[in-house]
Design an enzyme around this catalytic site. Structure first.
Site, PDB file in Angstrom:
ATOM      1  CB  ALA A 229      -0.907   0.176   0.883  1.00  0.00           C
TER       2      ALA A 229
ATOM      3  N   GLY B  35       0.509  -5.107   0.906  1.00  0.00           N
ATOM      4  CA  GLY B  35      -0.339  -5.905  -0.066  1.00  0.00           C
ATOM      5  C   GLY B  35      -0.137  -5.998  -1.195  1.00  0.00           C
TER       6      GLY B  35
ATOM      7  CD  GLU C  11      -3.332  -7.657   1.858  1.00  0.00           C
ATOM      8  OE1 GLU C  11      -3.904  -9.127   2.808  1.00  0.00           O
ATOM      9  OE2 GLU C  11      -3.061  -6.670   1.795  1.00  0.00           O
TER      10      GLU C  11
ATOM     11  CD  GLU D  18       0.692  -5.866   5.075  1.00  0.00           C
ATOM     12  OE1 GLU D  18      -0.103  -5.903   4.200  1.00  0.00           O
ATOM     13  OE2 GLU D  18       1.232  -6.753   5.902  1.00  0.00           O
TER      14      GLU D  18
END
Length: 719
Positions: free
Chosen positions: A61, A100, A103, A123
């Site tokens: 992210a 992310g 992910e 994270e």
């Protein structure tokens, strides 16, 4: 953004483009949505490959978006759309797939990684959890125990470990995109049902409740008050016990709690602060971006005690050629064996060959004649260090940088012993030097910007959090530590016990309280410093006058223990008792409690009840107050510098952001009010007198921490 091309006639190639790490910004997410839709709707495309430009898949992210209203397509539906696609989607992972980014890769049907790639869900280090399905898909893919390990620690894994765990399907040493395209062609037309991770149950795990109970206990202990690792365990438990849709809802709820927490703000502040300190500046106006470092190919270390050995290892591990000098033959032989062992163990951990040939040992200081930089690491004695600097000035080639590893001595005084004081800086390492992340780079008034730039760059090469600081007694870290320790001593005089003080500080999040840390490092270290400062007085005088030195309150408790031969773990007795000398397990010592009772009686002190709140306020606010003095004096350029020093080198809990960030969170007015309260109770303690900078910041409305720099400049210009 994301770029779309068709390759090998029937493979849609989507390339993420957002330097430097292809973070999933709003524009990148929109680009992925658009290009995936384009590939899926093109009848000529049979399979899809997603990769990143410049050899990096995706760093996750865009953390800069966290503090603002998120725009663009949300991540979760985007990943669901990829997973539910009717054509195989292959992730070509080069460089890194983090947060992310991983992910996103887990939403793809297949994952091909380059052998040098690293993958992870970090994270938790930002006070968050993987909230785009990572906490739900990873346990389904690799099992609950392995997923818990990765998600609660945030650690990165190599491509080889990722293959072993089952995160990736293939590892290549060749061009990853080419390998992924070839693989995508080979799986075109196959059923994708077995490849959609969200449709799988978690692999069966015997006695799931016992597993989660054990993991939760370990995580609570290691987290020391951080809430994100605990939420990560709860999210993985949801994956193991609930259907995917309900697990995703639980992931969302947990993330909502974490996202707005003070701990997440603190951890994200640390993330940016560690990057900010690299953009150093000096009071002269010299800056990181205008000061070019000198090249360093060959370095030397003088003195091979504990610190010198660690520094030698840290330098050798960067690939530098190192001359290690120790004049005492026995010490040299011991050091050579110790350094070789450390290099071998470090190389084994990193999976590389040990740099044993990179270190040359010598008893003769003449051996450093042609090096580019010298780090002096002899005993902490100004006369000895002065002699070494005089010798180095005579031996080294012109232009050699001379660095001292002093922890508190005057760098400018050492520089004055050389013909080129502009080439002298401090490089204050922390023990063990090859492990501890912090490096204080200390500039004197005559240190050149180039010398500072060179030391900072070398620190970065060694993997250190390098912070440029001004020259004063104790620099930043140790200068702030002094009032913190003094307050702990005063609390003992007034009725506290070492156990009470340490418990309060450890519950706050420190790995060790003041007295356990003192026992570990050795009480004799501080005793020697206090003797040098003329603070240690012989005799058994009693009353208030016996506890005053140089016009201020002083506690001789540490001196008295040292006179009893109680130096801490090394002697088996200190503030605590140990089973034997060298033992690490601290036990409450009845002798020490009797000693404190007798000491108070001798000095007419009446023990009172002291609670954890007072311990925290007096120890931490005294330390923070000194931090404001340091900012006011220009020794640290900004609060971020102080906070990185304390988080990286002094055990300040990362989830509390650092002492100056903590003051900002508590409220500057509150810190000021409590300091004034304690200063009225203890007028003979100068470090409780609130800093004038703290007063001025409160008077100007307590600006947020990121605006302190502007406020300090404005306040200084008005003086």
């Amino acid at each position: 953004m994301a770029e779309y091309n068709r390759v090998s006639e029937c493979v849609g190639l989507i390339t993420l483009r957002n330097p430097p790490v292809n973070a999933l910004s709003a524009a990148v997410r929109q680009g992925i949505v658009d290009t995936v839709q384009r590939a899926l709707s093109d009848p000529n495309v049979k399979s899809v490959v997603i990769c990143g430009q410049n050899g990096i898949f995706c760093g996750g992210a865009d953390i800069k978006e966290f503090g603002s209203n998120m725009t663009g397509p949300p991540l979760i539906p985007m990943i669901h759309a990829i997973e539910s696609a009717n054509k195989p989607v292959v992730a070509a992972i080069e460089g890194s797939a983090l947060g992310g980014g991983l992910e996103l890769a887990l939403g793809c049907h297949y994952r091909i990684a380059h052998s040098k790639a690293r993958l992870g869900l970090p994270e938790v280090s930002l006070g968050l959890l993987p909230a785009a399905g990572g906490s739900q898909r990873l346990p389904r893919l690799i099992g609950v125990p392995a997923a818990l390990n990765l998600i609660t620690t945030g650690r990165h894994v190599t491509a080889a470990e990722a293959l072993q765990l089952g995160i990736v399907d293939q590892v290549t040493d060749h061009n990853t995109v080419d390998a992924a395209v070839k693989f995508a062609l080979s799986v075109a037309g196959r059923s994708l049902d077995p490849r959609r991770i969200s449709t799988h149950p978690c692999p069966q795990q015997p006695d799931l409740d016992a597993l989660f109970e054990e993991v939760m206990q370990k995580v609570r202990q290691s987290a020391r008050g951080a809430i994100a690792p605990i939420a990560c365990v709860q999210a993985v438990r949801a994956a193991a016990t609930l259907p995917y849709a309900q697990g995703m809802e639980r992931e969302r709820e947990l993330m909502a709690t974490l996202f707005t927490s003070g701990q997440a703000r603190a951890l994200q502040y640390c993330f940016f602060a560690e990057r900010a300190v690299g953009r150093w500046r000096m009071p002269s106006g010299a800056r990181w971006d205008t000061s070019k470092p000198r090249p360093v190919h060959k370095a030397a270390v003088i003195g091979l005690g504990t610190m010198g050995r660690g520094i030698t290892v840290a330098l050798a591990q960067t690939g530098l050629s190192v001359i290690a000098v120790e004049t005492q033959e026995k010490q040299l032989m011991e050091a050579k064996q110790a350094i070789s062992g450390m290099l071998e163990r470090g190389a084994k951990r990193r999976g590389v060959a040990p740099a044993l040939d990179g270190v040359i040992y010598s008893q003769n200081i003449q051996a450093v004649a042609d090096v580019d930089l010298v780090i002096e690491a002899v005993f902490e004695d100004i006369a000895l260090k002065t002699k070494v600097f005089q010798q180095l000035s005579a031996v080294c080639k012109p232009g050699t940088l001379l660095c001292t590893n002093t922890s508190a001595l005057d760098v400018d005084q050492l520089a004055s012993e050389t013909p080129n004081p502009e080439l002298v800086v401090g490089m204050h390492f922390f023990a063990p030097a090859h492990v501890m992340k912090l490096l204080e780079v200390v500039y004197g008034p005559r240190s050149s910007p180039q010398a500072v730039a060179t030391a900072m760059q070398l620190g970065k090469k060694m993997g250190k959090a390098s912070v440029a600081v001004g020259n004063c007694r104790g620099f930043v870290g140790n200068r702030m530590l002094k009032p913190y320790i003094e307050e702990a001593f005063f609390l003992l005089e007034e009725g506290a016990t070492p156990e009470l003080v340490d418990q309060a500080l450890e519950e706050f999040g420190f790995p060790m309280g003041v007295f356990r840390m003192s026992d570990l490092s050795g009480l004799d270290v501080g005793w020697r410093v206090r003797k040098g400062d003329g603070l240690v007085e012989p005799g058994t005088a009693s009353g208030r006058s016996a506890r005053i030195r140089q016009g201020r309150r002083y506690s001789p408790l540490g001196d008295l223990l040292c006179e009893e031969g109680r130096f801490g773990q090394k002697t088996g007795r200190g503030w605590y008792q140990y089973d034997k000398p060298g033992s690490r397990v601290a036990r409450s010592d009845p002798w020490l409690h009797s000693f404190l009772g007798a000491y108070r009686a001798q000095h007419g002190l009446v023990a009172r009840r002291i609670d954890h709140q007072e311990v925290l306020e007096r120890c931490l606010y005294a330390l923070i107050n000194e931090g404001f003095h340091i900012l006011d004096d220009g020794i640290a350029a900004g609060p971020e510098d102080i906070d990185v020093i304390y988080v990286s080198g002094y055990g300040w809990p990362r989830h509390r952001g650092g002492p100056m960030f903590y003051a900002n969170m508590v409220g500057l007015a509150k810190v000021l009010e409590r300091l004034e309260h304690y200063q009225q109770l203890h007028p003979e303690v100068p470090h409780l007198q609130p800093s004038s900078l703290l007063r001025r910041l409160v008077a100007s409305g307590s600006p947020p921490i990121h605006k302190w720099g502007e406020a300090i400049k404005k306040l200084h210009s008005q003086l």
